[in-house]
Design an enzyme around this catalytic site. Structure first.
Site, short mmCIF file in Angstrom:
data_model
loop_
_atom_site.label_atom_id
_atom_site.label_comp_id
_atom_site.label_asym_id
_atom_site.label_seq_id
_atom_site.Cartn_x
_atom_site.Cartn_y
_atom_site.Cartn_z
N GLY A 1 6.66 -5.72 -6.16
CA GLY A 1 5.67 -6.27 -7.11
C GLY A 1 5.82 -5.99 -8.38
O GLY A 1 5.71 -7.10 -9.21
N THR A 2 6.06 -4.91 -8.75
CA THR A 2 6.29 -4.63 -10.28
C THR A 2 7.15 -5.28 -10.97
O THR A 2 7.37 -5.79 -11.96
CB THR A 2 6.29 -3.01 -10.55
OG1 THR A 2 5.31 -2.43 -10.35
CG2 THR A 2 6.63 -2.90 -11.93
N ASN B 1 -6.79 -5.16 -5.75
CA ASN B 1 -6.43 -4.17 -4.92
C ASN B 1 -7.42 -2.87 -5.13
O ASN B 1 -7.51 -2.14 -4.15
CB ASN B 1 -5.11 -3.67 -5.70
CG ASN B 1 -5.17 -3.27 -7.16
OD1 ASN B 1 -5.75 -4.13 -7.78
ND2 ASN B 1 -5.16 -1.99 -7.65
N GLN C 1 -1.47 -7.87 -2.55
CA GLN C 1 -2.56 -7.42 -1.44
C GLN C 1 -2.84 -8.30 -0.40
O GLN C 1 -3.54 -8.11 0.74
CB GLN C 1 -3.99 -7.04 -2.11
CG GLN C 1 -3.63 -5.79 -3.16
CD GLN C 1 -3.50 -4.66 -2.32
OE1 GLN C 1 -3.94 -4.61 -1.01
NE2 GLN C 1 -2.75 -3.43 -2.91
N SER D 1 4.99 -7.40 -2.33
CA SER D 1 5.72 -6.02 -1.98
C SER D 1 5.49 -5.80 -0.61
O SER D 1 4.55 -5.70 -0.05
CB SER D 1 5.07 -5.20 -3.17
OG SER D 1 5.85 -3.96 -2.81
N HIS E 1 5.76 -3.00 1.10
CA HIS E 1 4.88 -1.66 1.60
C HIS E 1 3.87 -2.01 1.98
O HIS E 1 2.85 -0.94 2.22
CB HIS E 1 5.25 -0.57 0.81
CG HIS E 1 4.75 -0.64 -0.56
ND1 HIS E 1 3.67 0.38 -0.95
CD2 HIS E 1 4.67 -1.30 -1.55
CE1 HIS E 1 3.32 0.33 -2.07
NE2 HIS E 1 4.34 -0.58 -2.66
N THR F 1 23.26 -5.70 -5.80
CA THR F 1 23.44 -5.94 -4.56
C THR F 1 22.31 -6.04 -3.86
O THR F 1 21.38 -5.04 -4.08
CB THR F 1 24.45 -4.80 -4.25
OG1 THR F 1 25.69 -4.81 -4.65
CG2 THR F 1 24.70 -5.00 -2.48
N CYS G 1 -4.23 8.22 -10.60
CA CYS G 1 -4.40 9.96 -10.50
C CYS G 1 -3.41 10.46 -11.55
O CYS G 1 -1.99 9.92 -11.18
CB CYS G 1 -4.46 10.21 -9.21
SG CYS G 1 -5.85 9.76 -8.38
#
Length: 371
Positions: free
Chosen positions: A69-70, A149, A177, A197, A199, A234, A319
């Protein structure tokens, strides 16, 4: 341990692990190579790209594989803004975006002289009307997340897409999200760029996609001619295979997953009956995230107590070095002096969570907060 921090990341499922293992052991070729190993890998790459395209009801050539995502957010915003600044240097986003959007906007302001309008929530909600008022002739890009999020709030994507239909500004949507959890048709919604993304829906970390219409934007990576010369490097075949499998699984059970997650949220909140608490959200939310606060309870201390009791949740904020920074999302919604910034925690569900797990969390909260 009971894991309820799925907005941060989700665990890999057995089918995803199997698909990753298959690529690692059998299809290890470079998809750009012309020999048999490369052709086999390229065939799998095309199949996986088609799975992503089918989910978005689009052409596979609209899909660029990225590292997540970033990178997708940076590519869409930075790449388009820098390549099209002759059309104007005004950008619009919201105050509640992910930092990969906010920090990219700040970079363009500080280094290249762009002007950015940051939309503020009105009664907790980002409105299409506020976007319409902020729109200018020199606006070239609008960036807005599909679902927040930290709170699960759904933003007015369809309305904004309609507003931008007859404007030069392109529309970028951070769908990290929401991707894999709801049906998304970017062409119907008027979306020009869309980030996702893997994950966040049981895929591996380090892989994602950028959906794009045929727009001119600067590449962030230079080198080879992968991804039709739009993203050198790649392809991460292991990650892409896992992402495609995770998306296929999510699509096959999307309606059931939504129903199950809604039951988890409803059970969790009902089990808290008797406690003094509030929910940070509007009435238009995804059930996958619950941002909840307990008056007088410090969220950092509460998080630690829950962790020691075997529950993994978060505050929904960054955090760093053992300290919890106030949530910029809640700060924008309720003000920098609101007690909610120090009282709120985020509980986020996935389809692998159970009613028993959320019931146990509610009971533990009643035990801790009750004392």
């Amino acid at each position: 341990m009971i894991y309820l921090d799925n907005a941060a990341t989700t665990p890999l499922t057995p089918s995803v692990i199997n698909s990753i293992a298959e690529v690692m052991t059998e299809d290890f070729g470079n998809p750009s190579s012309i020999h048999a190993f490369g052709r086999k890998a390229n065939h799998r790459l095309r199949q996986n790209r088609q799975i992503i395209a089918d989910y978005l009801s689009t052409n596979p050539r609209q899909i660029i594989f990225t590292s997540g995502g970033t990178e997708s957010n940076n590519t869409a915003i930075k790449g388009y803004a820098l390549a099209n600044q002759a059309k104007g240097k005004h950008l619009i986003t919201t105050e509640i975006e992910h930092h990969s959007v906010l920090h990219t906007m700040q970079y363009l302001e500080e280094r290249f002289g762009f002007e950015v309008t940051y939309l503020k929530p009105e009664n907790g909600r980002i409105t299409a009307d506020s976007l319409k008022k902020a729109l200018r002739d020199d606006t070239i890009l609008v960036s807005m997340m599909f679902a927040n999020n930290e709170t699960g709030d759904l933003l007015p994507i369809a309305e904004v897409g309609q507003i931008l239909k007859d404007h030069q500004a392109v529309f970028h949507v951070d769908a990290v999200q929401a991707f894999g959890k709801v049906s998304i048709n970017p062409e119907e919604l008027g979306i020009d760029f869309l980030s996702a993304s893997a994950h966040k829906f049981h895929g591996p970390k380090g892989v994602g996609i950028l959906y794009t219409t045929p727009l001119h934007f600067d590449n962030l990576l230079h080198g080879g001619e992968q991804e039709e010369k739009r993203r050198a490097s790649t392809e991460n075949m292991i990650g892409i295979a896992g992402m495609a499998q995770a998306l296929s699984d999510s699509q096959a059970h999307q309606a059931d997953n939504w129903k199950h997650i809604s039951q988890l949220k409803e059970t969790f909140l009902s089990e808290l009956e008797g406690l003094d608490f509030y929910v940070n959200a509007t009435d238009k939310v995804m059930p996958y995230v619950v941002n909840i606060g307990f008056p007088g309870q410090n969220n950092g201390l509460l998080l630690t107590q829950l962790d020691l009791s075997g529950f993994a949740i978060s505050t929904g904020s960054a955090c760093t070095a053992g300290t919890v920074d106030p949530s910029h999302v809640l700060m924008s919604m309720y003000g920098k002096d609101s007690a909610r910034l120090q009282e709120s925690i985020r509980v986020s569900f996935s389809d692998v969570n159970t009613i028993e797990e959320v019931t146990q969390l509610a009971q533990k909260l009643k035990e801790i907060v009750g004392k």
